[in-house]
Design an enzyme around this catalytic site. Sequence first.
Site, short mmCIF file in Angstrom:
data_model
loop_
_atom_site.label_atom_id
_atom_site.label_comp_id
_atom_site.label_asym_id
_atom_site.label_seq_id
_atom_site.Cartn_x
_atom_site.Cartn_y
_atom_site.Cartn_z
N GLU A 152 -0.28 7.32 8.51
CA GLU A 152 0.58 7.83 9.57
C GLU A 152 -0.18 8.82 10.47
O GLU A 152 0.00 8.84 11.68
CB GLU A 152 1.82 8.50 8.98
N ASP B 59 -2.10 4.42 2.86
CA ASP B 59 -3.48 4.13 3.24
C ASP B 59 -4.31 3.71 2.03
O ASP B 59 -5.10 2.76 2.11
CB ASP B 59 -4.08 5.39 3.88
#
Length: 577
Positions: A480, A399
């Site tokens: 995730e 991320d």
Amino acid sequence: MTERQDLNTDELSVAAWIARTLKARGVDRIFGLQGGHIQPIWDHAAQLGIRIIDVRDEGAAVHMAHAHSELTGTLGVAMATAGPGVTNCVTGIANASLARAPVLLIGGCTSRPQANMGPLQDIPHVDIMRPVTRYSNTARVPEQVIRELGDAIAHTFGDLSEPGPSYLEVPTDVLRTHVPEHMIPTDWIAPPQTRRVRPETDRVEEAVAAIRSAKRPLVVSGRGARNCGDSIVRFLDTINALYLDTQESRGLVPSDHPSVVGAVRAAAMGQADLVITLGRKLDYQLGFGSPAVFPQARFLRVSDTTGELIDNRRGAPEILAPVDIALDALTDALGNDVGARDGDWLDGLRGKHRERIAKGENNPAPKTGSDGKIHPMAVFEAIKAVADPDYIAVADGGDLLSFARVGLAASTYLDAGAFGCLGVGVPFAVAAALACPDRQVISVNGDGAYGINAMEIDTAVRHGAKAVFIVSNNAAWNIERHDQEFNYGGRVVGTMLRHSDYAAMATALGAYGERVEDPADLADAIKRGLENAPAVIDVVTSQQAVSSDAQKGLGFVPDYQALTAWDDAERKRRELA
């Protein structure tokens, strides 16, 4: 007490020849983790003044050799003992393979008399390494080892294929074998001559015709264009095109150059009628060159390796030559006649790019997320405020990488690459700080990625690698976690971490450590880190700050393309077909 003895005094042993050859090839450091199978080389290298950077995990040694190679343009060398020492290197070698980085891994293996008898740490390393290397071999004949070492090094630089890592192992009894000087020709040891092939005249003429006929040309650079910045700028100034860099070629063209349109990347790709790739594969980051992503484009491809010419979409033409030489030839051949351009398209996308950049500058990123914790973009704003203009940036994470691509403005930039190899942030930065001691090195890491090689902070301390390691500590594998929350019915499983105290861990390892929970404290904390490096700045960040990659579906892994918008376009194309 056992009497001290010296078993490695033969200056004409195979191990000594290997060390002498590496020294002659300009290798000034080796990254590795010790073991008995490689001790003879290790010892001779150290005696010759080759610096040994000993690490805490062999995989980190390969990452360091990779970064050293990227930053210096020279061979990166790692060394690992047999068995798990070599197998721990597989991920790092695979990453170097996709990055096409010239890395040599020297591995240990059992002695010839013990082969196939169940000896310690015996496993078919060569077979394991073969799929992710350009060369993988066992050198068993003492007087031929240096020739084979030369072959391995040649493969790393792409002399016989595309560039990438090589693996060579030598049985320990061979390392101890005496080889007289008359058996080692001097040309096996000396560095090879550099070859610079000029592009074919016919291909240059075809390329000139393609450029002159284009209305909306777009130039995209990649790995093979590194060190070609001056030639690219001259080419862009001549042909009046738009330009996009990629992760592997950041900083080649100044960000304020009129051709740069990174803020309108999707529109440039979707509307261009000629895409000129410079040392760049058409991988997932460029939609595989698909007509769904480039619906109006033909391709002109330039590279010094065929792997960057023929993947996914063929060029018309394809120019096999060093990028700078090819671009200089094209620029000279074009002269003042570059053809007519769609001025409205060029000016329109340039204007939109400038508007978006200005909007970002005039509307600073939020300091905190909705949970009150620090927004990741605040970290990059703080770096911008205190870092030297020529600092080296390293980004590592899932991320976080999405934020870093926008937020890190450094001209020298390394990240997890096309392999998405988490864990490179710490070892890359250690190698960068050692290779470029006069420059600041700042590594920004997601907390998940940081944990993979966090023990290499100890390596940074022991070897004086004065890097600053910033940890975005949001207590999650966040891309995730976001995927689970929104695409899997809110079932968040196995993606939560803790706000562990990474600053305290750094202090325990002998580095400077500081935890930051208030965005107002970020700039001063990073400044103190730079003054006391190696340093870890542990920043408690927000899980609620959703990255663009998460929003675009990168974590979801769509069927046809990496991003959902491209995947939707690909589905539509297939339905029409």
